[in-house]
Design an enzyme around this catalytic site. Structure first.
Site, short mmCIF file in Angstrom:
data_model
loop_
_atom_site.label_atom_id
_atom_site.label_comp_id
_atom_site.label_asym_id
_atom_site.label_seq_id
_atom_site.Cartn_x
_atom_site.Cartn_y
_atom_site.Cartn_z
N PHE A 65 36.87 36.48 36.95
CA PHE A 65 36.40 36.70 35.85
C PHE A 65 36.78 34.81 35.80
CE2 PHE A 65 39.12 39.32 32.74
CZ PHE A 65 38.03 40.49 32.66
N ARG A 66 35.94 34.31 36.69
CA ARG A 66 35.66 33.09 36.78
C ARG A 66 36.11 32.07 36.81
NH1 ARG A 66 33.03 35.62 41.40
NH2 ARG A 66 31.61 36.59 40.79
N HIS A 180 40.72 43.13 50.64
CA HIS A 180 39.13 43.62 50.55
C HIS A 180 38.63 43.70 52.30
CE1 HIS A 180 34.81 42.37 50.16
NE2 HIS A 180 34.81 42.59 50.97
N HIS A 238 38.03 49.01 46.66
CA HIS A 238 37.08 49.05 46.22
C HIS A 238 36.16 49.77 47.96
CE1 HIS A 238 36.78 45.38 48.22
NE2 HIS A 238 36.33 44.48 47.03
N ASP A 312 35.86 45.81 39.24
CA ASP A 312 35.81 43.76 40.61
C ASP A 312 34.69 43.77 39.83
OD1 ASP A 312 35.31 43.01 42.15
OD2 ASP A 312 33.99 44.32 43.75
#
Length: 447
Positions: A65-66, A180, A238, A312
């Protein structure tokens, strides 16, 4: 006095079944679920769900969400509202903000922002680095969603590439370690080959060749090997390749698994055939790969080798995305459209409603031990989503809620529409309108 809401005549999708019934909400919690419930007083707010479906609110285990530091792209306030409109009532946000969430002080600062501005329930991942093991050891496992490690494609100093440190982290915590997985050496070698030929303007169709199947599989298999060696609780984010699905098992129930996997909306929807039309708008890390990979991801999702569907969600400005290959960042916004996209796959006969709920609601709650959410159960928080399965709408600039103002789904018509979202018993979203009520809560974990 507790507010009381009665949802009548709903098709309730929960725990592998669809059944007709009513749901009584008192305060923040589901008080009763039955075939028919009559309101006890005139003060009860009755919501008629005739012909519609009620699902548990979705839990998205991977969003960016930055905030702080990258708020020109997005912030917790804007993106959590988009999530609520998309039927996602709880999110777990990632640590690669600016500054990064790699100290307890920075973690608490993010919790304070969310407490003031979030429209959805929230928690955060704590980021591991090559040199913050001391901070990891101070974490209270019931207060944070889990650990996030970048074993490839990191921002800042978040690439954990020291094998000794990695092993120490895996041995040091009983929290879920989410990773990741892309092998940096393989990617650098592939990139050089294409950069030598094309310079900075590498055709986007080569993105899955640069961030290749080999890069993903090499990293995922190493992480799993280390988890087995140390007994760590590992969750691989992911998945993007069919080959990686061979690394996971469906032999035991999710609650007993030590090694789990997630697939994201974009890897289930798009393939390399879409690069020609969508360009860098569908540039993600890991890359969207072949249609055959997509099919194998679907197979593994449906046979329970893959446990969770997430987004993601990672917005960038359209100006950034429209750059040449080497300057266009990877990632895109998805929280508003994830559930409608999966409901579209239901209409296409690809997945059942019960399976959508299992992978987007039940399983994230099991995997992260989220307390009293992810199910429609008496005594649980009333996080509920009402869906009209036959109310088509088309994604366009006027109805996109992301701060970045664009979506990879622009022009797509979805058959299903989210009409109501209840959060902790409050009706926070109804027919494209948000209430002013502040209902969001910090997620707690049953650990």
């Amino acid at each position: 006095m507790k507010k009381t809401t009665l949802i009548k005549n709903a098709n309730i999708v929960n725990e592998g079944t669809v059944f007709s019934g009513d749901i009584l909400i008192e305060g923040e919690f589901i008080k009763r679920i039955a075939e028919s419930i009559s309101p006890k007083s005139a003060d009860v707010n009755v919501v008629d769900a005739e012909g519609k479906y009620i699902l548990p609110g979705a839990i998205d285990d991977q969003v960016h969400f930055r905030e702080p530091g990258l708020t020109q792209k997005a912030n917790i306030e804007t993106e959590s509202k988009a999530a609520i409109a998309g039927g996602i009532t709880s999110f777990i946000e990632m640590p690669n903000t600016n500054p990064q969430t790699t100290t307890i002080e920075k973690l608490e600062e993010k919790f304070k922002i969310a407490e003031k501005t979030s429209s959805a329930n929230y928690s955060f991942m704590f980021g591991g680095t090559n040199d913050n093991l001391d901070e990891i050891l101070k974490l209270e496992s019931g207060q944070v969603a889990g650990l996030k490690l970048f074993l490839g494609s990191s921002t800042g100093n978040m690439l954990v590439d020291d094998p000794e440190v990695l092993e120490k982290i895996f041995k040091s915590t009983d929290m879920v370690i989410s990773v990741h997985c892309e092998d940096e050496g393989t990617i650098k070698s592939n990139f050089k080959k294409y950069h030598d030929t094309y310079g900075d303007d590498i055709p986007i169709k080569y993105h899955p060749e640069i961030r290749s199947e080999e890069a993903c599989y090499l990293s995922s298999s190493k992480a799993i090997e280390l988890a087995k060696k140390t007994g760590a609780r590992l969750h691989i984010f992911h998945l993007s390749t069919g080959k990686e699905t061979e690394l996971f098992s469906n032999k035991i129930p999710l609650k007993d698994k030590k090694i789990t996997a997630e697939v994201c909306i974009h890897h289930l929807w798009f393939s390399d055939e879409d690069y020609e039309k969508k360009g860098t708008l569908i540039k993600w890390n890991p890359a969207v790969k072949k249609a055959s990979d997509r099919e194998q991801l679907w197979e593994a999702l449906l046979d329970d080798r893959i446990d969770v569907i997430a987004t993601d969600h990672a917005p960038h400005t359209i100006k950034e995305k429209n750059n040449v290959y080497t300057s266009a960042p990877s990632g895109g916004p998805l929280v508003q459209h994830a559930l409608p996209a999966m409901l579209e796959m239901y209409h296409r006969g690809k997945i059942t409603l019960e399976k959508v709920v299992e992978k987007m609601c039940h399983n994230p709650a099991i995997l992260f031990q989220v307390e009293k959410r992810g199910y429609i159960r008496e005594g649980y928080y009333a996080d509920l989503v009402m869906v009209d399965l036959n109310n088509p709408w088309t994604v366009n600039k006027d109805n996109i809620l992301y701060k970045c103002g664009w979506s990879p789904f622009e022009g797509t018509t979805f058959k299903s529409r989210i009409t109501h979202t209840f959060l902790n018993g409050s009706l926070v979203y109804q027919n494209s309108k948000f209430s002013k009520e502040k209902a969001a809560k910090r997620l707690t974990f049953d650990r």
